[in-house]
Design a protein around this motif. Structure first.
Motif, PDB file in Angstrom:
ATOM      1  N   HIS A  82      -3.862   3.124   5.486  1.00  0.00           N
ATOM      2  CA  HIS A  82      -4.644   2.407   4.467  1.00  0.00           C
ATOM      3  C   HIS A  82      -5.630   3.303   3.721  1.00  0.00           C
ATOM      4  CE1 HIS A  82      -3.424  -1.782   4.824  1.00  0.00           C
ATOM      5  NE2 HIS A  82      -3.374  -1.624   6.126  1.00  0.00           N
ATOM      6  N   GLU A 141      -8.335  -3.951   9.403  1.00  0.00           N
ATOM      7  CA  GLU A 141      -8.159  -3.461  10.771  1.00  0.00           C
ATOM      8  C   GLU A 141      -9.418  -3.571  11.625  1.00  0.00           C
ATOM      9  OE1 GLU A 141      -6.814  -2.269   8.139  1.00  0.00           O
ATOM     10  OE2 GLU A 141      -4.751  -2.663   8.726  1.00  0.00           O
ATOM     11  N   HIS A 181      -3.723  -9.290   8.949  1.00  0.00           N
ATOM     12  CA  HIS A 181      -4.475  -8.345   9.776  1.00  0.00           C
ATOM     13  C   HIS A 181      -5.418  -9.112  10.709  1.00  0.00           C
ATOM     14  CE1 HIS A 181      -3.675  -5.368   6.402  1.00  0.00           C
ATOM     15  NE2 HIS A 181      -3.199  -4.776   7.477  1.00  0.00           N
ATOM     16  N   HIS A 209       2.481  -4.870   8.829  1.00  0.00           N
ATOM     17  CA  HIS A 209       1.054  -4.758   9.167  1.00  0.00           C
ATOM     18  C   HIS A 209       0.658  -6.066   9.817  1.00  0.00           C
ATOM     19  CE1 HIS A 209      -0.288  -1.050   6.883  1.00  0.00           C
ATOM     20  NE2 HIS A 209       1.011  -1.107   6.725  1.00  0.00           N
ATOM     21  N   ASN A 231       2.559  -1.721  12.568  1.00  0.00           N
ATOM     22  CA  ASN A 231       1.171  -1.285  12.702  1.00  0.00           C
ATOM     23  C   ASN A 231       0.460  -2.152  13.731  1.00  0.00           C
ATOM     24  OD1 ASN A 231       1.757   0.390  10.523  1.00  0.00           O
ATOM     25  ND2 ASN A 231      -0.317   0.178   9.734  1.00  0.00           N
TER      26      ASN A 231
HETATM   27 ZN   LIG Z   1      -2.630  -2.690   7.600  1.00  0.00          ZN
END
Ligand SMILES: [Zn+2]
Length: 287
Positions: A82, A141, A181, A209, A231
């Motif tokens: 990112h 995140e 996320h 993600h 991820n």
């Molecule tokens: Zn991500």
């Protein structure tokens, strides 16, 4: 040892598996993920996200990641996660990363194409691959501001994805198909058909993600439809915290490193179970 992102994804494609791509903004997580890769003999993508700069700067952790990855018997990609600018990607390359994700997903389409193309050119000089992102995933995140619900109107459009990949030359595409996320506040609704359409339209491996918190059958179905990189961070970081809390509750624990070690062991267990799910061959009857 170090391998490139294209090589790692080609491995995943051949085996019809997905690779774990884990953010390691604390040393215990880095040691844990390396241990898992060595024990499972599976390539792992070690990541550092720009959003974690407040926890650990890329200049501090990058060289450490590089040394540990190079001396390990397991294959690793060192991936900037990112990045919001070409400058941040360049900082990563400067300190030993050999792969990056440029996130222009919040920009208008043409600006995302321009920024991503600029970063692909920067990587190409070095023979590195780049992951781009199209479509919006809520949250980030750091585990929080996401509402834990994906907005279907922000899912990636396959036609636009085809144009994006063709014009930018990215190696892999992070797309929005139902994951978010951070911590899930309710069960994700994954659009498997959209994953297949995106894979067919773009011809490149897809990146999931918000991979924390899915069930094993959900992971397997995503892999079956074309996801090759997952991820992962939030649940590993949470496992570390839970273990540290338990350790603190023990009256015999008097020194900080005991807590750090408990955190490391918890991340090892958590990431090992993820890698086991991702490296099993995709199940054609799952969905
Ligand atoms: Zn991500």
């Amino acid at each position: 040892m170090l391998i490139g992102l294209p090589e790692a994804l080609a491995f995943a494609e051949r085996r019809q598996v997905a690779l774990a791509a884990v953010n390691v903004p604390f040393f215990e997580a880095l040691l844990a993920v390396i241990k898992v890769a060595e024990a499972t003999r599976t390539p792992v993508i070690l990541q550092h996200a720009e959003v974690h700069e407040h926890l650990m700067s890329i200049e501090d952790i990058g060289p450490v990641m590089r040394v540990l990855a190079e001396r390990s018997s397991a294959p690793f990609v060192l991936h900037v996660d990112h990045a919001s600018s070409a400058e941040y990607v360049a900082r990563g390359f400067e300190v030993g990363f050999n792969s990056a994700m440029i996130d222009g997903s919040s920009l208008p389409f043409e600006e995302n194409v321009a920024l991503t193309s600029q970063v692909v050119a920067l990587a190409r000089e070095r023979g590195f691959g780049i992951e781009g992102e199209l479509g919006v995933m809520t949250g980030n995140e750091n585990g929080n501001p996401s509402q834990g619900v994906a907005d279907a109107s922000l899912y990636t459009d396959p036609k636009q994805a085809r144009e994006f990949v063709a014009r930018t030359g990215v190696t892999a595409l992070a797309a929005s198909f139902g994951t978010v996320h951070g911590l899930y506040r309710r069960k994700p609704e994954l659009n498997y058909e959209l994953i297949s359409q995106l894979r067919a339209a773009t011809g490149v491996p897809l990146v999931m993600h918000g991979g924390s918190g899915l069930s094993a059958p959900e992971y397997r179905a995503c892999i079956h439809h074309g996801v090759r990189k997952v991820n992962y961070y939030t649940y590993a970081a949470k496992a570390a915290l839970d273990a540290a809390r338990d350790e603190l509750a023990n009256p015999d624990t008097v020194l900080f490193p005991d807590m750090a070690l408990a955190a490391q062991q918890a991340v090892t267990i958590d990431v090992a179970s993820l890698v086991e799910v991702l490296r099993a061959p995709a199940d054609p009857v799952a969905v």
